[in-house]
Design an enzyme around this catalytic site. Structure first.
Site, mmCIF file in Angstrom:
data_model
loop_
_atom_site.group_PDB
_atom_site.id
_atom_site.type_symbol
_atom_site.label_atom_id
_atom_site.label_comp_id
_atom_site.label_asym_id
_atom_site.label_seq_id
_atom_site.Cartn_x
_atom_site.Cartn_y
_atom_site.Cartn_z
ATOM 1 N N TYR A 197 0.860 -1.187 0.000
ATOM 2 C CA TYR A 197 0.000 0.000 0.000
ATOM 3 C C TYR A 197 0.885 1.222 0.000
ATOM 4 O O TYR A 197 1.819 1.314 0.808
ATOM 5 C CB TYR A 197 -0.910 -0.009 1.233
ATOM 6 C CG TYR A 197 -1.825 1.193 1.343
ATOM 7 C CD1 TYR A 197 -1.573 2.204 2.270
ATOM 8 C CD2 TYR A 197 -2.946 1.319 0.529
ATOM 9 C CE1 TYR A 197 -2.412 3.308 2.382
ATOM 10 C CE2 TYR A 197 -3.799 2.425 0.637
ATOM 11 C CZ TYR A 197 -3.528 3.405 1.567
ATOM 12 O OH TYR A 197 -4.358 4.491 1.670
ATOM 13 N N ASP A 249 9.372 2.972 -0.464
ATOM 14 C CA ASP A 249 8.310 3.655 0.276
ATOM 15 C C ASP A 249 8.532 3.390 1.767
ATOM 16 O O ASP A 249 8.134 2.354 2.287
ATOM 17 C CB ASP A 249 6.930 3.154 -0.181
ATOM 18 C CG ASP A 249 5.821 3.811 0.616
ATOM 19 O OD1 ASP A 249 4.636 3.522 0.336
ATOM 20 O OD2 ASP A 249 6.122 4.602 1.526
ATOM 21 N N LYS A 271 4.454 9.697 8.668
ATOM 22 C CA LYS A 271 4.278 9.147 10.019
ATOM 23 C C LYS A 271 5.310 9.698 11.009
ATOM 24 O O LYS A 271 5.205 10.837 11.456
ATOM 25 C CB LYS A 271 4.289 7.617 9.937
ATOM 26 C CG LYS A 271 3.108 7.074 9.090
ATOM 27 C CD LYS A 271 3.085 5.580 9.011
ATOM 28 C CE LYS A 271 2.169 5.088 7.923
ATOM 29 N NZ LYS A 271 0.761 4.990 8.325
HETATM 30 P P1 KE4 Z 1 -0.936 8.523 4.265
HETATM 31 O O1 KE4 Z 1 -1.378 9.195 2.975
HETATM 32 O O2 KE4 Z 1 -2.029 7.698 4.902
HETATM 33 O O3 KE4 Z 1 -0.244 9.484 5.229
HETATM 34 O O4 KE4 Z 1 0.241 7.488 3.872
HETATM 35 C C1 KE4 Z 1 -0.021 6.498 2.897
HETATM 36 C C2 KE4 Z 1 0.961 5.362 3.063
HETATM 37 C C3 KE4 Z 1 1.991 5.248 2.147
HETATM 38 N N1 KE4 Z 1 2.908 4.253 2.253
HETATM 39 C C4 KE4 Z 1 2.844 3.350 3.259
HETATM 40 C C5 KE4 Z 1 3.880 2.264 3.336
HETATM 41 C C6 KE4 Z 1 1.808 3.425 4.227
HETATM 42 O O5 KE4 Z 1 1.767 2.504 5.226
HETATM 43 C C7 KE4 Z 1 0.845 4.443 4.129
HETATM 44 C C8 KE4 Z 1 -0.313 4.568 5.105
HETATM 45 N N2 KE4 Z 1 -0.440 3.498 6.037
HETATM 46 C C9 KE4 Z 1 -1.794 3.223 6.501
HETATM 47 C C10 KE4 Z 1 -1.697 2.118 7.578
HETATM 48 N N3 KE4 Z 1 -1.383 0.846 7.027
HETATM 49 C C11 KE4 Z 1 -2.469 4.431 7.011
HETATM 50 C C12 KE4 Z 1 -3.705 4.169 7.820
HETATM 51 C C13 KE4 Z 1 -4.931 4.696 7.130
HETATM 52 O O6 KE4 Z 1 -5.063 4.539 5.905
HETATM 53 O O7 KE4 Z 1 -5.773 5.277 7.866
#
Ligand code: KE4
Length: 429
Positions: A144, A239, A267
């Site tokens: 993801y 990533d 994060k």
């Molecule tokens: P955000 O756009 O949610 O800040 O980041 C996206 C993202 C990109 N790359 C990786 C490896 C990530 O884990 C994420 C976001 N992680 C999820 C949890 N697995 C965010 C939680 C959510 O979607 O509310």
């Protein structure tokens, strides 16, 4: 546990916000029941709107590597607040942050701040496409990278949890340029590269996957991927939104000693505030506007209030490299404790862990990729989740996520968690 105020809030929220939440994975869809609404967090604990307290293993999905409200972050925010919130013009803290990130991550020679992990990954792909003048990208099934259209193809995290790894609303035109390979399977990448010779701008990968549960790369896989991208002139994007500054002072790339061409962050670098970043080789980053023609922008990018929190987090990391040994020790204690619990109950579910990222998969088989991850019994996970929740342990409300340990988790927290795990697993299995 009584959660009437959470339930009341959720009922109202569902009429005002799609699904009652501002991010799908929070909605408890895959584990059933209604989400818990929280009112406060402190250290490794959170308290909900009904006054129930929980040991928190989500940590806001990764940012809270030091637990909730560490004083050195809250003080930094208060100090920044006194002089303003946002200017839409350059500030010194942006230079301080860029200097900090490039000093901690050797592969990052130049960096651009954004407001989320999604902005970081979508911008990094655009930079790679602009730099190589190629159009296609390779991602991995179950990884993801946020919710930009070109990533919502066989995606992990909430997309996988909701059973929609390839989202409606993503056009054929977009999807055709995203090729999907299999994690830990270099031959699947090589086949796509051969079939699209000279057309692939980038490979984007979670160097440790946290979005199909925790999946760890096999040594030859990552080394082979690096060589393949070098040989083919493909931009290798790590990533590190989840792993960045969590697995080492320079993320997963520091653990595996692999040098990506671009990296993305989020994060931890925001200290809990909305911050993302992408960066890497100066030669590639120099195509990004206004230095180059690849447009990328953001009203609140580099926001001084948010960066004050992030800079405080990274400064603490820079000055306390010992936190990683502490996180490793605590992660190992939780993993070994869970293995003891499984042994006592004659269960042999799979546990994957690296540093402070842990996942208990409800499958007896090793989990090394998407195909093996999705063999997990998600219904059983849902039952386990609620048993733990009612014992005051807040795990991710989805099998395909990572548990995060912080420096604020104590031995007592881990012991309470293992007691609850024994009781919960003996009840549901
Ligand atoms: P955000 O756009 O949610 O800040 O980041 C996206 C993202 C990109 N790359 C990786 C490896 C990530 O884990 C994420 C976001 N992680 C999820 C949890 N697995 C965010 C939680 C959510 O979607 O509310």
């Amino acid at each position: 546990m009584i959660r009437i105020n959470s339930d009341k809030l959720f009922e109202e929220a569902k009429g005002l916000i799609p699904g009652g939440v501002n991010s799908p994975v929070r909605a408890f869809k895959s584990v059933g029941g209604s989400p818990v609404f929280f009112s406060s967090g402190s250290g490794a604990e959170m308290t909900d709107v009904d006054g129930n307290t929980y040991i928190d293993y989500i940590g806001s999905w990764g940012p809270h590597i030091f637990g909730h409200n560490p004083p050195f972050i809250t003080e930094a925010i208060k100090k920044a607040l006194a002089t303003g919130i946002s200017f839409g013009a350059p500030t010194s803290v942006e230079v301080d942050m860029a200097r900090m990130i490039t000093s901690l991550v050797p592969s990052v020679e130049m960096v651009r701040m954004v407001n989320s992990g999604t902005e970081a990954t979508m911008s990094a792909v655009r930079a790679a496409r602009g730099y190589t003048k190629r159009e296609k990208i390779i991602k991995f099934e179950g990884c993801y990278h946020g919710h930009a259209d070109y990533f919502l193809i066989k995606a992990g995290s909430g997309a996988l949890t909701l059973g929609v790894p390839s989202s409606p609303g993503v056009t054929e035109g977009n999807a055709k340029d995203t090729l999907v390979a299999h994690y830990n399977d270099l031959s699947s990448v090589k086949s796509l590269v051969e079939a699209n010779k000279g057309d692939i701008a980038a490979v984007i990968i979670e160097p440790v996957v946290g979005n199909m549960g925790v999946v760890i790369p096999e040594p030859d896989f990552m080394n082979g991927l690096r060589k393949l991208c070098t040989d083919e002139g493909i931009v290798l994007i790590f990533d590190e939104v989840m792993t960045g500054f969590r697995l080492s002072q320079s993320g997963a790339q520091g653990v595996f000693n692999i040098v990506p061409d671009l990296s993305t962050f989020g994060k931890v670098i925001g200290g809990g505030m909305p911050v993302g970043a992408f960066g890497g080789k100066k030669e590639i980053m120099s195509v990004v506007a206004p230095a180059g023609p690849v447009y990328q922008a953001g009203t609140l990018s580099g926001n001084p209030l948010a960066l004050s929190a992030g800079l405080a987090a990274l400064t603490h990391i820079k000055n306390n490299p010992g936190i990683y040994a502490e996180l490793e020790e605590k992660g190992k204690a939780l993993e070994e404790g869970l293995m003891d619990v499984l042994k006592k109950l004659d269960l042999n579910y799979t546990i994957n862990r690296i540093g402070s990222m842990v996942c208990l998969f409800f499958t007896n088989e090793p989990v090394r990729d998407f195909t093996s991850a999705v063999k997990s019994d998600t219904a059983l996970y849902g039952k386990f989740f609620h048993e733990m929740l009612n014992r005051g342990i807040y795990l991710p409300p989805a099998q395909f996520e990572a548990y995060f340990i912080s420096t604020a988790h104590t031995g007592e927290h881990l012991e309470s968690t293992l007691r609850a795990a024994y009781e919960s697993l003996s009840k549901v299995s």
